[in-house]
Design an enzyme around this catalytic site. Structure first.
Site, PDB file in Angstrom:
ATOM      1  N   SER A   1       0.841  -1.186   0.000  1.00 53.04           N
ATOM      2  CA  SER A   1       0.000   0.000   0.000  1.00 53.04           C
ATOM      3  C   SER A   1       0.880   1.240   0.000  1.00 53.04           C
ATOM      4  CB  SER A   1      -0.891   0.024   1.244  1.00 53.04           C
ATOM      5  OG  SER A   1      -1.598   1.246   1.333  1.00 53.04           O
TER       6      SER A   1
ATOM      7  N   TYR B   1      -2.445   0.052  10.320  1.00 51.61           N
ATOM      8  CA  TYR B   1      -2.459  -0.359   8.909  1.00 51.61           C
ATOM      9  C   TYR B   1      -1.159   0.064   8.222  1.00 51.61           C
ATOM     10  CZ  TYR B   1      -3.854  -0.793   4.030  1.00 51.61           C
ATOM     11  OH  TYR B   1      -3.911  -1.137   2.699  1.00 51.61           O
TER      12      TYR B   1
END
Length: 180
Positions: A133, A146
């Site tokens: 990501s 995250y």
């Protein structure tokens, strides 16, 4: 020569589902996995193999890999796409939620690679693609767990790339941005 086989985790929606259709359109044999098999029902009529897979369960990982090998005889590409985002202020995140975030986004990815790499070593070729990501590169507030898990995944992928290259196995990290 048989069509290449791609094994994809996290195919119930988003990137995973799109990858299934894209690889299928290119003539690959696709093994699509997700925790809930019913979410893969639309892939079955196209001839895509669907398997239930919880990437946090080592026994289930082994069973899915064995089933894929039994049906397709090899795995050329592993795409580690399964993951989720744990959001909220870091001061409010419990140790349990932090561990769950890393279990899915980091430890499971390594567990999948550890099961598939020996197969690829025997084949003297393969590709492991880890869906990271942009959040693993640029940290944002209220997404700390995250972001940290994806940064760890990026680092893990870099080490795997160096360790598996001598065996003809490429390791690639893809850091997409936000997916609607």
């Amino acid at each position: 020569m048989p069509s290449p086989v791609v094994f994809i985790t996290g195919c119930s929606s988003g990137i995973g589902k799109a990858l299934c259709w894209a690889f299928h359109a290119q003539g690959y044999q696709v093994v699509a996995t997700a925790r809930h098999l019913e979410k893969l029902a639309d892939l079955q009529p196209a001839g895509i193999t669907t398997l239930a897979l919880d990437v946090t369960d080592a026994a289930v990982i082994q069973q899915a890999i064995d089933t894929a090998i039994d049906q397709h005889h090899h795995i050329d590409i592993l795409i580690n796409n399964a993951g989720y985002g744990q959001f909220g202020p870091l001061m409010d995140i419990s140790q349990q939620k932090l561990q769950a975030q890393f279990q899915t986004n980091v430890f499971a990815t390594l567990a999948m690679a550890q099961q598939v790499a020996p197969i690829m070593k025997q084949q003297k070729a393969g590709r492991i693609i880890n869906i990271g990501s942009i959040s693993g590169i640029f940290t944002t507030p209220f997404a700390g767990t995250y972001c940290a898990s994806k940064a760890a995944l990026h680092s893990l992928s870099a080490a795997l790339r160096l360790e598996l290259a001598p065996f003809g196995i490429d390791v690639i990290t893809v850091p997409p941005g936000t997916i609607p």
